[in-house]
Motif scaffolding. Structure first.
Motif, PDB file in Angstrom:
ATOM      1  N   PHE A  86       0.856  -1.181   0.000  1.00 40.94           N
ATOM      2  CA  PHE A  86       0.000   0.000   0.000  1.00 40.94           C
ATOM      3  C   PHE A  86       0.885   1.220   0.000  1.00 40.94           C
ATOM      4  O   PHE A  86       2.121   1.105   0.002  1.00 40.94           O
ATOM      5  CB  PHE A  86      -0.933  -0.009   1.213  1.00 40.94           C
ATOM      6  N   SER A  87       0.289   2.407  -0.030  1.00 45.05           N
ATOM      7  CA  SER A  87       1.131   3.607   0.028  1.00 45.05           C
ATOM      8  C   SER A  87       0.625   4.545   1.120  1.00 45.05           C
ATOM      9  O   SER A  87      -0.570   4.614   1.412  1.00 45.05           O
ATOM     10  CB  SER A  87       1.141   4.325  -1.332  1.00 45.05           C
ATOM     11  N   PHE A  88       1.580   5.205   1.761  1.00 49.32           N
ATOM     12  CA  PHE A  88       1.261   6.219   2.755  1.00 49.32           C
ATOM     13  C   PHE A  88       2.055   7.463   2.416  1.00 49.32           C
ATOM     14  O   PHE A  88       3.290   7.400   2.283  1.00 49.32           O
ATOM     15  CB  PHE A  88       1.617   5.715   4.161  1.00 49.32           C
ATOM     16  N   ASP A  89       1.359   8.570   2.225  1.00 49.35           N
ATOM     17  CA  ASP A  89       1.992   9.821   1.793  1.00 49.35           C
ATOM     18  C   ASP A  89       2.857   9.611   0.547  1.00 49.35           C
ATOM     19  O   ASP A  89       3.964  10.152   0.438  1.00 49.35           O
ATOM     20  CB  ASP A  89       2.830  10.426   2.931  1.00 49.35           C
ATOM     21  N   GLY A  90       2.346   8.770  -0.352  1.00 48.80           N
ATOM     22  CA  GLY A  90       3.016   8.586  -1.633  1.00 48.80           C
ATOM     23  C   GLY A  90       4.159   7.592  -1.611  1.00 48.80           C
ATOM     24  O   GLY A  90       4.753   7.295  -2.651  1.00 48.80           O
ATOM     25  N   LYS A  91       4.488   7.058  -0.434  1.00 48.79           N
ATOM     26  CA  LYS A  91       5.622   6.154  -0.329  1.00 48.79           C
ATOM     27  C   LYS A  91       5.122   4.714  -0.243  1.00 48.79           C
ATOM     28  O   LYS A  91       4.164   4.430   0.486  1.00 48.79           O
ATOM     29  CB  LYS A  91       6.415   6.524   0.932  1.00 48.79           C
ATOM     30  N   ALA A  92       5.761   3.806  -0.970  1.00 48.22           N
ATOM     31  CA  ALA A  92       5.349   2.404  -0.952  1.00 48.22           C
ATOM     32  C   ALA A  92       5.623   1.798   0.422  1.00 48.22           C
ATOM     33  O   ALA A  92       6.666   2.028   1.021  1.00 48.22           O
ATOM     34  CB  ALA A  92       6.103   1.627  -2.033  1.00 48.22           C
ATOM     35  N   GLN A  93       4.659   1.046   0.917  1.00 48.82           N
ATOM     36  CA  GLN A  93       4.773   0.418   2.236  1.00 48.82           C
ATOM     37  C   GLN A  93       4.222  -0.996   2.133  1.00 48.82           C
ATOM     38  O   GLN A  93       3.560  -1.339   1.151  1.00 48.82           O
ATOM     39  CB  GLN A  93       3.948   1.200   3.274  1.00 48.82           C
ATOM     40  N   TRP A  94       4.472  -1.794   3.153  1.00 46.78           N
ATOM     41  CA  TRP A  94       3.852  -3.117   3.128  1.00 46.78           C
ATOM     42  C   TRP A  94       3.481  -3.542   4.530  1.00 46.78           C
ATOM     43  O   TRP A  94       3.984  -3.024   5.530  1.00 46.78           O
ATOM     44  CB  TRP A  94       4.764  -4.151   2.459  1.00 46.78           C
ATOM     45  N   GLY A  95       2.573  -4.498   4.575  1.00 47.46           N
ATOM     46  CA  GLY A  95       2.185  -5.107   5.842  1.00 47.46           C
ATOM     47  C   GLY A  95       1.708  -6.505   5.550  1.00 47.46           C
ATOM     48  O   GLY A  95       1.937  -7.033   4.457  1.00 47.46           O
ATOM     49  N   TYR A  96       1.057  -7.111   6.536  1.00 41.74           N
ATOM     50  CA  TYR A  96       0.511  -8.448   6.321  1.00 41.74           C
ATOM     51  C   TYR A  96      -1.008  -8.364   6.290  1.00 41.74           C
ATOM     52  O   TYR A  96      -1.610  -7.423   6.826  1.00 41.74           O
ATOM     53  CB  TYR A  96       0.931  -9.386   7.464  1.00 41.74           C
TER      54      TYR A  96
END
Lengths: 954, 90
Positions: free
Chosen positions: A20-30
């Motif tokens: 997913f993205s937060f403030d335009g930055k790619a992120q990940w989780g489970y």
């Protein structure tokens, strides 16, 4: 970067990654992560900027109580939702979330300068500072404040989603599916009745989701509930309000947890559930502690840290200090330490700690500081350390840490209990309000009833600190940026009731409705006032429990279905002939029929000319119509209307004026007597239902001895007005069985016969001042008869005209429109309609009021005509009138313009007005001050055309 | 949303079917002309506005259309009873 993912544990699915993205930055989780847990696992501490001071803020809670970490989720055009709480947003592939209230970015927020000048932004600051000059508020202060302070932005495009709605009925509704709620559901279900169990989270379990020891039981109970036919379990469903008689409204979120491409069907569903019994199992929310620096990112609730660790497998720091005044903080610390979350110290204001807890902490190698309080937290974008002191005032001692957990005790979630007007009682041992009495079949169970063992603790407001209150930067309400010292200031300035303190400081007034701040605010006010909490009062919880989309509230009632649009049977003819419409009540009515490039003025001028010179045709089907039948029909109307009705002969019509019992005009219309026991009443278009309701009221409750039946026939009859000198020529070829000659069929008469082979009630009436007929035919034949009349009319150059021309023509004759020329304070005499009042009648509705002192006093506003000195000046309807334009401002206003048009017939403007003592001012010049100029006008009788009425009798 | 028992339909129905009709048992005088200004003012405008039991009129507009009387507690909104128009005050 201090939070991290634990090696194991939690209910997340470690085999399924979500990006997913937060403030335009790619992120990940489970899979199973919330936005908050996934970002905390990546070391993110900073989630938002505060409302007023733009202070950096992190996560406080793990549920809907979260005040700081508000995010906007963007699911495409029109699908942007602001102010979502990061701990309650489940991650899915493609989730696009952004932080709010920062410019240009979260880490570098230029508006944080507010924080530096925060001494200038105390409670009531806006009220005190931006008072004057008044004009500057709208143009200067408000736009700036809106820019600086605020939450997320509103979406600007249309919401393309649709929303479902349903009703449900059950014997037992349980709100909250934690252990207590699930137990209540199993219990109720065993009785065989219909059971609803609803919960706001992604899965049911509540507090048990953060307690692995209960997972086996939870799985078993969930399966058992799913297997029962009489049980409906709704997760992702928030009970937003409890209303009378156990009517609970709940919003189910159906698609927001899915990737955009997989989201099909309605976005939300609004449940309206009527339950025999409602069981509230909504749990309790942990209370923050109020100390200097309690809003630095990394300071959070102990229970939240426990949930992040045990439910999501995330440690919120590597060196964690717990600040507790309650046993539950120790228990959470021990559970966290056991789960691999490094707790380095527990600070507790209490000197006497339960030895079992103290021993367990020592065994877990946690340093303990009984009798101490945190006096400050260092760090700006993240916690860098904390200073503690004995009793808050001793010598400061620094503790190295990257997170601080607060355990301030528990506040039962009694929101829905309060919606239902259930009373609360202060419980000293809980330091909170607990449910007391209710008149609904409603009960609380589990933590929200106070029936839960969190251990014991202190109830404190501001933690003891070396700084005096007025220098403290300890926050009470994180979302609205209210500090302890703001509450102190409010008290110092004389506010005593918590309702006033709340509004002055805005404590508890943000989108979280004070879920974490109300009790602390109350406690601090109580301390400052040196009065017990119970004497300060309690603010009232109101729905919705959490912010709710307008979409779900509306359901299907939007756009064309927002409200019914009523159309006459002739409406589609008007549409085909280029009508421009206006809405009148719920009716769509043709306003004018432009030809070629005509604007409204040109079209209306032409339509008026045609009616006055030849003939016009008008769809009057929207008139309210009531059939009054029965041996006492004439007696009934005689009592209702001001006019005499008993003397009206069958075949004749009469203008009827209807008053309220207060003596003021509320409706009018021309009605016909068809037979001794049958009347065809007409009312104004907008007043039809109201008039029928009023008549039913009198008939049923005051004069039930009268034998009369009332039937609404508004939609049974199409009404076609044919008006103008050629009106008779137009209808003559079409009418059978009615002698149309002036002698046989005079003005204000009614005849029954046929037109185009269709039965008709033909009225000879005029709202234009011209020879006129109103052709009533059964609605289903309206279009056919209209077309036949139109075909005949065209031979005479007829115009179809709309409501605008109708208005101009009636104003030229001084005929009033109820609700435009009257406003609910106008008597028949005020309106110049004294002639319509039966002087010899002993009684009618409103008669007694016409003799009241204020009604007979001189100087009342009376309806008059106005002619502007400049014939081309068209006054504005609603404009105020003065006698002397040179008097100082504010001027004495003596009346207002009620109707104003340009009259093509007269080649000048005309107006009607209500003016104090108007009929004594004939010939006087009055003034209408307008922006840029003052218009002068002469007073005359409200009759501009054919005063002798000769045209009616053509 | 209230559930209101219509004494004519003999059924409890949701509030949206009804309209409120003001205080009950305020009869229009048979001959208003005999009323003094003060008495007429009383009839027109003065209402008891109690805290607690309130006698009031409702109409089952979107049902049978009948007016009836009710006793409702203005603090709790609980209906004590509803009864037909013309019946004695309860």
């Amino acid at each position: 970067m201090s939070g991290f993912r634990l090696a194991d544990g939690g209910r997340i699915d470690r085999r399924t990654k979500r990006t997913f993205s937060f403030d335009g930055k790619a992120q990940w989780g489970y899979a199973g992560d919330s936005l908050a847990s996934a970002l905390l696992a990546q070391g993110q501490m900073l989630f938002g900027r505060s409302f007023k001071y733009h202070r950096p803020r992190g996560i406080l809670g793990a549920g809907v109580e979260e005040p700081n970490a508000l995010v906007t989720v963007d699911r495409g055009p029109g699908r942007m939702t602001p102010n979502l709480r990061a701990p309650s947003v489940p991650v899915h592939d493609g989730l696009t979330a952004t932080s709010q209230n920062r410019f240009p970015s979260l880490k570098t927020d230029l508006i944080a300068v507010n924080n530096v000048f925060s001494a200038f932004f105390p409670a009531g600051f806006y009220n005190k500072t931006f008072m004057w000059p008044r004009a500057a508020w709208e143009k200067v202060y408000e736009p700036i404040i809106r820019r600086l302070a605020g939450l997320g932005d509103s979406p600007t495009t249309r919401d393309p989603d649709h929303y479902d709605a349903t009703y449900a009925h059950c014997e037992t509704l349980i709100v909250g599916a934690g252990p207590a709620g699930i137990a209540a559901a199993l219990d109720a279900a065993a009785g065989g009745g219909r059971v609803f169990l609803i919960d706001e989270q992604e899965e049911i379990g509540g507090g048990a989701l953060s307690d692995p020891a209960q997972w086996a039981w939870l799985a078993e109970a969930t399966a058992k509930l799913a297997a029962m036919d009489n049980v409906t379990v709704l997760s992702r469903t928030t009970a937003i309000g409890h209303y009378h008689q156990n009517f609970v409204v709940a919003a189910e979120r159906l698609t927001d947890h899915l990737p955009v491409g997989e989201a099909h069907g309605p976005r939300e569903k609004l449940w309206r559930i009527r339950a025999g019994e409602v069981v509230l199992a909504m749990g309790a929310i942990e209370r923050p502690l109020v100390f200097e620096g309690n809003d630095v990112p990394g300071v959070m609730l102990a229970s939240a840290a426990r949930t992040f660790a045990l439910r999501y497998g995330v440690a919120v720091g590597r060196k964690i200090v717990v600040m507790a005044v309650h046993d539950s903080g120790w228990r959470d610390a021990l559970a966290l330490q056991a789960a691999g979350v490094p707790i380095t110290a527990i600070v507790d204001l209490r000197r006497d700690i339960d030895p079992a807890l103290a021993d367990a902490a020592r065994d877990a190698r946690i340093a303990c500081y009984p009798g101490y309080a945190i006096t400050s937290v260092s760090g700006s974008l993240a916690v860098k350390g904390a200073t503690i002191a004995l009793a808050g005032v001793g010598k400061g001692q620094k503790l190295d840490c990257d997170a601080v957990l607060m355990a301030g005790g528990w506040t039962p979630t009694v929101h829905l209990w309060s919606h239902a007007k259930g009373s609360l009682r202060w419980d000293e041992s809980w330091g909170a309000f607990l449910p007391d009495k209710t008149h609904e079949n409603l009960r609380c169970v589990g933590a929200c009833a106070g029936a839960w063992d969190f251990g014991s603790g202190l109830s404190v407001g501001l933690l003891p600190a070396p700084k005096p209150l007025h220098e403290s930067k300890a926050f009470v309400d994180f979302q609205n940026d209210v500090k302890a010292r703001d509450i102190g200031l409010a008290v110092q300035e004389g506010f005593r009731s918590i309702e006033h303190i709340k509004r002055y400081t805005t404590n508890g007034m943000a989108t979280d409705q004070g879920k974490t701040s109300n009790l602390n605010g109350l406690q601090i006010a109580s301390d400052v006032l040196s009065r017990p909490v119970t004497e300060i009062g309690l603010t009232t919880f109101r729905p919705p429990y959490t912010p709710q989309s307008f979409g779900a509230m509306l359901g299907h009632h939007k756009e064309a279905l927002f409200q019914p649009l009523r159309k006459s049977g002739i409406d589609d003819w008007a549409q085909a002939h280029g009508a421009v419409y206006e809405n009148v009540a719920q009716w769509r009515r043709a306003r004018f029929f432009p030809q070629g490039s005509e604007d409204m003025d040109a079209a209306v001028a032409r339509e008026c000319r045609m009616v006055r010179s030849s003939v016009g045709v008008f769809d009057a089907s929207t008139l309210g119509k009531i059939e009054v039948v029965g041996p006492d029909a004439a007696e009934f109307l005689n009592r209702m209307y001001t006019n005499p009705w008993k003397s009206l002969e069958p075949g004749r019509c009469r203008y009827g004026l209807l008053l309220g019992e207060h003596g003021f005009i509320i409706d009018d219309g021309v009605s016909a007597r068809l037979a001794p026991d049958r009347f065809h009443l007409t009312t104004t278009t907008g007043g039809a239902a109201r008039v029928l309701g009023m008549m039913e009221d009198y008939l049923q409750t005051e004069w039930s001895d009268l034998d009369v039946w009332l039937t609404s026939t508004t939609e049974q009859w199409a009404v076609i007005a044919v008006q103008g000198p050629r009106a008779r020529d137009v209808i003559a070829p079409l009418v059978e069985g009615i002698d149309l000659s002036p002698e046989a069929f005079p003005h204000m008469a009614v005849r029954e016969g046929t037109i185009c082979g269709v039965e008709t009630r033909l009225f000879r009436v005029s709202f234009t001042g011209e020879l006129g007929f109103e052709v009533n035919v059964p609605a289903e034949h309206g279009r056919k008869v209209w077309e036949a009349i139109w075909a005949e009319g065209e031979k005479h150059g007829a115009a179809a005209y709309g409501t605008e021309t109708m208005h101009v023509l009636r104003a030229e004759k001084g005929f009033i429109i109820v609700g435009q020329d009257t406003d609910g304070t106008v008597t028949p005499d005020d309106a110049g309609l004294g002639w319509a009042v039966g002087k010899k009648k002993p009684d009618f509705v409103g008669k007694r009021s016409l003799a009241r002192p204020d009604i007979v006093a001189p100087g009342r506003k009376q309806l008059v005509g106005l002619l502007t000195d400049d014939a081309q000046d068209v006054l504005e309807e609603g404009a105020q009138i003065v006698a002397d334009p040179n008097q100082p401002v504010p001027m004495t206003m003596i009346g207002h313009v009620t109707s104003s048009y340009y009259s093509t017939t007269l080649g000048r403007s005309i107006a009607m007005a209500l003016v104090a003592g108007g009929r004594d001012r004939m010939g006087e010049t009055l003034y209408i001050p307008m922006p840029g100029k003052t218009i002068s006008a002469k007073v005359l009788a409200p009759m501009f055309y054919d005063a002798e009425g000769s045209r009616l009798n053509g | 949303m209230l559930l209101i028992h219509c004494p004519y339909c003999e059924e409890a129905r949701p509030e949206v079917e009804f309209v409120y009709g003001g205080e009950a048992h305020i009869a229009r005088p048979l001959d208003p002309s005999t009323y003094s200004d003060g008495e007429w003012e009383e009839f027109l405008y003065i209402r008891s506005n109690p805290r607690g039991r309130h006698h009031e009129r409702w109409r089952h507009t979107h049902g049978c259309g009948r007016f009836f009387n009710a006793v409702r507690d203005t603090v709790t909104d609980v209906f004590e009873t509803t009864y037909k128009a013309g019946e004695a005050r309860k």
